[in-house]
Design a protein around this motif. Structure first.
Motif, PDB file in Angstrom:
ATOM      1  N   LEU A   3       4.046   3.925   2.787  1.00 42.60           N
ATOM      2  CA  LEU A   3       3.232   4.743   3.746  1.00 42.60           C
ATOM      3  C   LEU A   3       3.299   3.426   4.721  1.00 42.60           C
ATOM      4  O   LEU A   3       2.806   2.331   4.612  1.00 42.60           O
ATOM      5  CB  LEU A   3       1.786   5.185   3.300  1.00 42.60           C
ATOM      6  N   MET A   4       3.470   4.122   6.049  1.00 42.15           N
ATOM      7  CA  MET A   4       3.277   2.790   7.138  1.00 42.15           C
ATOM      8  C   MET A   4       2.874   3.925   8.541  1.00 42.15           C
ATOM      9  O   MET A   4       3.222   5.050   8.579  1.00 42.15           O
ATOM     10  CB  MET A   4       4.884   2.319   7.620  1.00 42.15           C
ATOM     11  N   ARG A   5       2.139   3.234   9.432  1.00 36.70           N
ATOM     12  CA  ARG A   5       1.805   3.793  10.499  1.00 36.70           C
ATOM     13  C   ARG A   5       1.384   2.501  11.657  1.00 36.70           C
ATOM     14  O   ARG A   5       0.773   1.572  11.147  1.00 36.70           O
ATOM     15  CB  ARG A   5       0.737   4.634  10.638  1.00 36.70           C
ATOM     16  N   LYS A   6       1.449   2.615  12.734  1.00 30.02           N
ATOM     17  CA  LYS A   6       1.270   1.801  13.819  1.00 30.02           C
ATOM     18  C   LYS A   6       0.026   1.980  14.431  1.00 30.02           C
ATOM     19  O   LYS A   6      -0.386   3.130  14.641  1.00 30.02           O
ATOM     20  CB  LYS A   6       2.390   1.931  14.941  1.00 30.02           C
TER      21      LYS A   6
ATOM     22  N   ILE B  13      -7.240   5.770   5.793  1.00 32.67           N
ATOM     23  CA  ILE B  13      -7.759   7.070   5.633  1.00 32.67           C
ATOM     24  C   ILE B  13      -6.732   8.159   5.993  1.00 32.67           C
ATOM     25  O   ILE B  13      -6.315   9.042   4.807  1.00 32.67           O
ATOM     26  CB  ILE B  13      -9.078   7.667   5.985  1.00 32.67           C
ATOM     27  N   GLU B  14      -6.210   8.224   6.978  1.00 33.61           N
ATOM     28  CA  GLU B  14      -5.163   9.447   7.323  1.00 33.61           C
ATOM     29  C   GLU B  14      -4.030   9.164   6.477  1.00 33.61           C
ATOM     30  O   GLU B  14      -3.532  10.239   6.340  1.00 33.61           O
ATOM     31  CB  GLU B  14      -4.911   9.081   8.827  1.00 33.61           C
ATOM     32  N   LEU B  15      -3.358   8.152   5.999  1.00 34.88           N
ATOM     33  CA  LEU B  15      -2.242   7.961   5.343  1.00 34.88           C
ATOM     34  C   LEU B  15      -2.432   8.263   4.007  1.00 34.88           C
ATOM     35  O   LEU B  15      -1.501   8.949   3.291  1.00 34.88           O
ATOM     36  CB  LEU B  15      -1.847   6.418   5.589  1.00 34.88           C
ATOM     37  N   LEU B  16      -3.654   7.862   3.272  1.00 26.85           N
ATOM     38  CA  LEU B  16      -3.570   8.148   2.197  1.00 26.85           C
ATOM     39  C   LEU B  16      -4.441   9.504   1.580  1.00 26.85           C
ATOM     40  O   LEU B  16      -4.311   9.960   0.315  1.00 26.85           O
ATOM     41  CB  LEU B  16      -4.673   7.042   1.226  1.00 26.85           C
ATOM     42  N   ARG B  17      -5.084  10.177   2.563  1.00 22.41           N
ATOM     43  CA  ARG B  17      -5.522  11.477   2.287  1.00 22.41           C
ATOM     44  C   ARG B  17      -4.705  12.478   1.638  1.00 22.41           C
ATOM     45  O   ARG B  17      -5.404  12.962   0.734  1.00 22.41           O
ATOM     46  CB  ARG B  17      -6.351  12.015   3.671  1.00 22.41           C
TER      47      ARG B  17
ATOM     48  N   ALA C  81      -0.587  -3.440  15.371  1.00 20.56           N
ATOM     49  CA  ALA C  81      -0.424  -3.757  14.131  1.00 20.56           C
ATOM     50  C   ALA C  81       0.305  -2.468  13.487  1.00 20.56           C
ATOM     51  O   ALA C  81       0.227  -1.355  14.052  1.00 20.56           O
ATOM     52  CB  ALA C  81      -1.557  -4.108  13.511  1.00 20.56           C
ATOM     53  N   LEU C  82       0.957  -2.901  12.397  1.00 18.67           N
ATOM     54  CA  LEU C  82       1.572  -2.035  11.600  1.00 18.67           C
ATOM     55  C   LEU C  82       0.866  -1.840  10.276  1.00 18.67           C
ATOM     56  O   LEU C  82       0.797  -3.000   9.517  1.00 18.67           O
ATOM     57  CB  LEU C  82       2.922  -2.160  11.419  1.00 18.67           C
ATOM     58  N   VAL C  83       0.273  -0.663   9.664  1.00 20.57           N
ATOM     59  CA  VAL C  83      -0.440  -0.653   8.487  1.00 20.57           C
ATOM     60  C   VAL C  83       0.441  -0.445   7.491  1.00 20.57           C
ATOM     61  O   VAL C  83       1.243   0.744   7.724  1.00 20.57           O
ATOM     62  CB  VAL C  83      -1.653   0.002   8.441  1.00 20.57           C
ATOM     63  N   ALA C  84       0.796  -1.137   6.457  1.00 20.75           N
ATOM     64  CA  ALA C  84       1.803  -0.796   5.565  1.00 20.75           C
ATOM     65  C   ALA C  84       1.010  -0.742   3.974  1.00 20.75           C
ATOM     66  O   ALA C  84       0.323  -1.580   3.771  1.00 20.75           O
ATOM     67  CB  ALA C  84       2.743  -1.933   5.261  1.00 20.75           C
ATOM     68  N   ILE C  85       1.370   0.431   3.310  1.00 25.00           N
ATOM     69  CA  ILE C  85       0.774   0.775   2.155  1.00 25.00           C
ATOM     70  C   ILE C  85       1.535   1.032   0.963  1.00 25.00           C
ATOM     71  O   ILE C  85       2.751   1.852   1.277  1.00 25.00           O
ATOM     72  CB  ILE C  85      -0.247   1.856   2.241  1.00 25.00           C
ATOM     73  N   VAL C  86       1.646   0.526  -0.196  1.00 30.70           N
ATOM     74  CA  VAL C  86       2.855   0.751  -1.039  1.00 30.70           C
ATOM     75  C   VAL C  86       2.154   0.914  -2.484  1.00 30.70           C
ATOM     76  O   VAL C  86       1.357   0.384  -2.801  1.00 30.70           O
ATOM     77  CB  VAL C  86       3.726  -0.522  -1.165  1.00 30.70           C
TER      78      VAL C  86
ATOM     79  N   ARG D 249      11.982   5.575  10.444  1.00 29.04           N
ATOM     80  CA  ARG D 249      13.219   5.316   9.941  1.00 29.04           C
ATOM     81  C   ARG D 249      13.009   4.029   9.164  1.00 29.04           C
ATOM     82  O   ARG D 249      14.013   4.058   8.186  1.00 29.04           O
ATOM     83  CB  ARG D 249      14.185   4.988  11.239  1.00 29.04           C
ATOM     84  N   VAL D 250      12.535   3.147   9.428  1.00 32.26           N
ATOM     85  CA  VAL D 250      12.223   1.734   8.634  1.00 32.26           C
ATOM     86  C   VAL D 250      11.598   2.329   7.373  1.00 32.26           C
ATOM     87  O   VAL D 250      12.218   1.786   6.090  1.00 32.26           O
ATOM     88  CB  VAL D 250      11.277   0.742   9.450  1.00 32.26           C
ATOM     89  N   LYS D 251      10.640   2.789   7.242  1.00 34.99           N
ATOM     90  CA  LYS D 251      10.069   3.630   6.059  1.00 34.99           C
ATOM     91  C   LYS D 251      11.190   4.182   5.123  1.00 34.99           C
ATOM     92  O   LYS D 251      11.243   3.995   3.882  1.00 34.99           O
ATOM     93  CB  LYS D 251       9.042   4.661   6.221  1.00 34.99           C
ATOM     94  N   GLY D 252      12.103   4.921   5.619  1.00 38.89           N
ATOM     95  CA  GLY D 252      13.041   5.734   4.999  1.00 38.89           C
ATOM     96  C   GLY D 252      14.205   4.775   4.533  1.00 38.89           C
ATOM     97  O   GLY D 252      14.852   5.134   3.460  1.00 38.89           O
ATOM     98  N   LEU D 253      14.344   3.715   5.039  1.00 35.73           N
ATOM     99  CA  LEU D 253      15.234   2.658   4.675  1.00 35.73           C
ATOM    100  C   LEU D 253      14.841   1.598   3.251  1.00 35.73           C
ATOM    101  O   LEU D 253      15.507   1.149   2.830  1.00 35.73           O
ATOM    102  CB  LEU D 253      15.890   1.810   5.857  1.00 35.73           C
ATOM    103  N   LEU D 254      13.383   1.490   3.192  1.00 29.99           N
ATOM    104  CA  LEU D 254      12.855   0.868   2.072  1.00 29.99           C
ATOM    105  C   LEU D 254      13.266   1.327   0.768  1.00 29.99           C
ATOM    106  O   LEU D 254      13.438   2.416   0.510  1.00 29.99           O
ATOM    107  CB  LEU D 254      11.546   0.792   2.227  1.00 29.99           C
TER     108      LEU D 254
END
Length: 172
Positions: A72-75, A91-95, A59-64, A167-172
């Motif tokens: 923010l995204m992480r696999k 937690i790691e993405l938002l900390r 899964a890919l966690v996507a937070i906007v 790279r995908v995150k950077g294109l959004l």
């Protein structure tokens, strides 16, 4: 129907899967969110969702963030809450942005079962869309559509590198 059958003395409800049990709500409803969240006038109101790879392997966690549309995204290895993968990733993405997180809104997916752990760790309010209304955190659903342009539903996330995700995150 179930309630009406039981109330009228019927027995059909006893054979149903839920056998008359009441639905247990998971978390605070999106309807109880502060009205300012709907206005998108402040930084700090986020939406979260997961995108699932082919064969439900990863899964890919996507937070906007709702106002700035910062993503923010992480696999993750999988989407199960049992392994606390989504909670740990969240937690790691938002900390690093903890001071800029006021609310987080999600659908009622099982992968968000550890929402209380996340909210406590980062000290913010967690809200959920009503059952069968996963489109209500609409910005995240839109972001998911953009991500799917680069990682279609048939993508094998095992083959997607962290570099590709950046790279995908950077294109959004």
């Amino acid at each position: 129907m179930k309630r009406a059958d039981k109330k009228s003395g019927g027995r059909i409800y006893k054979f149903l899967r839920t056998k008359g049990k009441k639905y247990r709500s998971r978390g605070v409803s999106i309807d109880d969110r502060p009205k300012i969240v709907d206005e998108k006038s402040r930084i700090g109101d986020w939406e979260i969702d997961t995108l699932i790879g082919k064969n439900h392997k990863q899964a890919l966690v996507a937070i906007v963030e709702r106002k700035s549309k910062f993503s923010l995204m992480r696999k993750g290895e999988n989407k199960t809450a049992e392994l606390v993968a989504v909670a740990t990733t969240t937690i790691e993405l938002l900390r690093p942005d903890k001071d800029r997180v006021l609310t987080l809104t999600a659908d009622r997916g099982k992968e968000f079962a550890y929402h209380e752990k996340v909210a406590k760790a980062l000290e913010f309010d967690y809200y959920f869309a009503p059952p069968y209304s996963c489109w209500q955190p609409g910005l995240n659903e839109n972001t998911n559509g953009l991500i799917r342009q680069f990682l279609p539903k048939k993508s094998r996330f095992e083959e997607v590198t962290e570099r590709s995700v950046k790279r995908v995150k950077g294109l959004l």
